[in-house]
Scaffold this motif. Structure first.
Motif, PDB file in Angstrom:
ATOM      1  N   UNK A  94     -18.144 -18.770   6.353  1.00  6.26           N
ATOM      2  CA  UNK A  94     -18.669 -18.182   7.584  1.00  6.26           C
ATOM      3  C   UNK A  94     -20.066 -18.737   7.879  1.00  6.26           C
ATOM      4  N   UNK A  95     -20.886 -18.844   6.837  1.00  6.26           N
ATOM      5  CA  UNK A  95     -22.211 -19.428   7.004  1.00  6.26           C
ATOM      6  C   UNK A  95     -22.136 -20.884   7.426  1.00  6.26           C
ATOM      7  N   UNK A  96     -21.208 -21.639   6.848  1.00  8.07           N
ATOM      8  CA  UNK A  96     -21.040 -23.051   7.232  1.00  8.07           C
ATOM      9  C   UNK A  96     -20.599 -23.178   8.682  1.00  8.07           C
ATOM     10  N   UNK A  97     -19.681 -22.324   9.097  1.00  7.09           N
ATOM     11  CA  UNK A  97     -19.235 -22.353  10.490  1.00  7.09           C
ATOM     12  C   UNK A  97     -20.392 -22.031  11.428  1.00  7.09           C
ATOM     13  N   UNK A  98     -21.158 -20.999  11.086  1.00  7.83           N
ATOM     14  CA  UNK A  98     -22.290 -20.610  11.919  1.00  7.83           C
ATOM     15  C   UNK A  98     -23.338 -21.721  11.974  1.00  7.83           C
ATOM     16  N   UNK A  99     -23.662 -22.306  10.824  1.00 10.62           N
ATOM     17  CA  UNK A  99     -24.648 -23.391  10.801  1.00 10.62           C
ATOM     18  C   UNK A  99     -24.131 -24.618  11.546  1.00 10.62           C
ATOM     19  N   UNK A 100     -22.819 -24.848  11.512  1.00 11.60           N
ATOM     20  CA  UNK A 100     -22.260 -25.991  12.237  1.00 11.60           C
ATOM     21  C   UNK A 100     -22.331 -25.788  13.744  1.00 11.60           C
ATOM     22  N   UNK A 101     -22.030 -24.582  14.198  1.00 15.61           N
ATOM     23  CA  UNK A 101     -22.075 -24.307  15.634  1.00 15.61           C
ATOM     24  C   UNK A 101     -23.519 -24.298  16.133  1.00 15.61           C
ATOM     25  N   UNK A 102     -24.408 -23.706  15.351  1.00 16.46           N
ATOM     26  CA  UNK A 102     -25.826 -23.639  15.727  1.00 16.46           C
ATOM     27  C   UNK A 102     -26.609 -24.689  14.951  1.00 16.46           C
ATOM     28  N   UNK A 103     -26.098 -25.908  14.880  1.00 17.58           N
ATOM     29  CA  UNK A 103     -26.661 -26.971  14.062  1.00 17.58           C
ATOM     30  C   UNK A 103     -28.088 -27.330  14.438  1.00 17.58           C
ATOM     31  N   UNK A 104     -28.486 -27.117  15.629  1.00 21.88           N
ATOM     32  CA  UNK A 104     -29.827 -27.477  16.080  1.00 21.88           C
ATOM     33  C   UNK A 104     -30.865 -26.413  15.743  1.00 21.88           C
ATOM     34  N   UNK A 105     -30.418 -25.246  15.273  1.00 21.78           N
ATOM     35  CA  UNK A 105     -31.322 -24.130  14.992  1.00 21.78           C
ATOM     36  C   UNK A 105     -31.631 -24.067  13.494  1.00 21.78           C
ATOM     37  N   UNK A 106     -32.879 -24.264  13.082  1.00 19.42           N
ATOM     38  CA  UNK A 106     -33.212 -24.243  11.651  1.00 19.42           C
ATOM     39  C   UNK A 106     -32.947 -22.887  10.995  1.00 19.42           C
ATOM     40  N   UNK A 107     -32.987 -21.809  11.753  1.00 14.66           N
ATOM     41  CA  UNK A 107     -32.715 -20.491  11.162  1.00 14.66           C
ATOM     42  C   UNK A 107     -31.270 -20.377  10.688  1.00 14.66           C
ATOM     43  N   UNK A 108     -30.359 -21.048  11.359  1.00 17.43           N
ATOM     44  CA  UNK A 108     -28.959 -21.031  10.913  1.00 17.43           C
ATOM     45  C   UNK A 108     -28.826 -21.704   9.550  1.00 17.43           C
ATOM     46  N   UNK A 109     -29.547 -22.805   9.348  1.00 16.68           N
ATOM     47  CA  UNK A 109     -29.494 -23.504   8.060  1.00 16.68           C
ATOM     48  C   UNK A 109     -30.191 -22.702   6.968  1.00 16.68           C
ATOM     49  N   UNK A 110     -31.267 -22.012   7.315  1.00 14.96           N
ATOM     50  CA  UNK A 110     -31.932 -21.144   6.332  1.00 14.96           C
ATOM     51  C   UNK A 110     -31.024 -19.988   5.929  1.00 14.96           C
ATOM     52  N   UNK A 111     -30.312 -19.434   6.892  1.00 14.05           N
ATOM     53  CA  UNK A 111     -29.374 -18.349   6.572  1.00 14.05           C
ATOM     54  C   UNK A 111     -28.255 -18.850   5.675  1.00 14.05           C
ATOM     55  N   UNK A 112     -27.754 -20.043   5.947  1.00 16.33           N
ATOM     56  CA  UNK A 112     -26.714 -20.625   5.092  1.00 16.33           C
ATOM     57  C   UNK A 112     -27.227 -20.823   3.673  1.00 16.33           C
ATOM     58  N   UNK A 113     -28.446 -21.324   3.532  1.00 11.52           N
ATOM     59  CA  UNK A 113     -29.026 -21.512   2.194  1.00 11.52           C
ATOM     60  C   UNK A 113     -29.166 -20.170   1.481  1.00 11.52           C
ATOM     61  N   UNK A 114     -29.565 -19.140   2.208  1.00 14.19           N
ATOM     62  CA  UNK A 114     -29.698 -17.817   1.589  1.00 14.19           C
ATOM     63  C   UNK A 114     -28.345 -17.294   1.129  1.00 14.19           C
ATOM     64  N   UNK A 115     -27.297 -17.525   1.915  1.00 15.66           N
ATOM     65  CA  UNK A 115     -25.956 -17.073   1.530  1.00 15.66           C
ATOM     66  C   UNK A 115     -25.488 -17.822   0.288  1.00 15.66           C
ATOM     67  N   UNK A 116     -25.674 -19.129   0.276  1.00 15.39           N
ATOM     68  CA  UNK A 116     -25.218 -19.941  -0.859  1.00 15.39           C
ATOM     69  C   UNK A 116     -25.964 -19.562  -2.125  1.00 15.39           C
ATOM     70  N   UNK A 117     -27.303 -19.492  -2.044  1.00  9.50           N
ATOM     71  CA  UNK A 117     -28.086 -19.208  -3.240  1.00  9.50           C
ATOM     72  C   UNK A 117     -27.954 -17.767  -3.687  1.00  9.50           C
ATOM     73  N   UNK A 118     -27.704 -16.851  -2.780  1.00 10.08           N
ATOM     74  CA  UNK A 118     -27.506 -15.459  -3.186  1.00 10.08           C
ATOM     75  C   UNK A 118     -26.226 -15.316  -3.995  1.00 10.08           C
ATOM     76  N   UNK A 119     -25.218 -16.132  -3.698  1.00  9.22           N
ATOM     77  CA  UNK A 119     -23.970 -16.068  -4.447  1.00  9.22           C
ATOM     78  C   UNK A 119     -24.025 -16.822  -5.755  1.00  9.22           C
ATOM     79  N   UNK A 120     -24.947 -17.760  -5.885  1.00 10.91           N
ATOM     80  CA  UNK A 120     -24.999 -18.614  -7.070  1.00 10.91           C
ATOM     81  C   UNK A 120     -26.046 -18.146  -8.064  1.00 10.91           C
TER      82      UNK A 120
END
Length: 182
Positions: A109-135
């Protein structure tokens, strides 16, 4: 209303729209390609099953991995054959917790969101938070957050300390104080 429409502006809108979705689809396709290649690599490097379990041993794997949407498949490094039973059980329970929390679905879901909002750095920060929170384990995640807060505090050292600490939440002050002592 038709008189207000400008032909060149419609062309610009069309180009921007297609460019946006083209980049989004390319990012999603790249993610799917990496997923398929990773799964094929796991299957090719798999050297058997751990005795008494369905867990696969993989040559070249550095840490355990869980895959599967419905049924979990745990992939273990070759060194897992020498692990004590307690460590093996803890690792498998940890990986099953990832599966039970649907961490991979949240990451997609985070990857899809970051892909759609690829130009927005907050989307990539949210994706990193999701990935690192799970790892990352929760304590390590909070320690990293405390270190970031410490760096922020050091960067703002020109401000009077009392005024800065009054605006900082108590938990962050506590974490930052411990990070400074380490």
């Amino acid at each position: 209303m038709e008189a207000m429409r400008v032909p060149w502006m419609e062309r610009v809108e069309s180009v921007v729209f297609h460019a946006w979705w083209s980049v989004a689809l390319l990012l999603l396709a790249w993610r799917v390609f990496r997923l398929v290649c990773g799964h094929l690599w796991l299957r090719r490097q798999s050297k058997g099953v751990l005795n008494g379990t369905e867990h696969r041993l993989v040559r070249g794997l550095t840490s355990p991995v869980v895959t599967g949407w419905r049924k979990a498949q745990i992939w273990l490094p070759m060194e897992a054959e020498q692990w004590p039973e307690a460590k093996l059980r803890a690792v498998c329970l940890h990986e099953m917790a990832h599966h039970a929390r649907h961490d991979s679905a949240w990451q997609w879901l985070g990857c899809f969101t970051a892909s759609v909002w690829w130009w927005n750095p907050l989307a990539w920060l949210a994706l990193a938070a999701i990935v690192y929170a799970g790892v990352l384990p929760r304590r390590l995640f909070h320690a990293l957050a405390a270190r970031r807060q410490t760096l922020l505090l050091r960067g703002l050292a020109a401000q009077p300390a009392r005024r800065l600490l009054r605006r900082t939440p108590a938990r962050v002050r506590h974490d930052a104080r411990h990070a400074l002592l380490e």
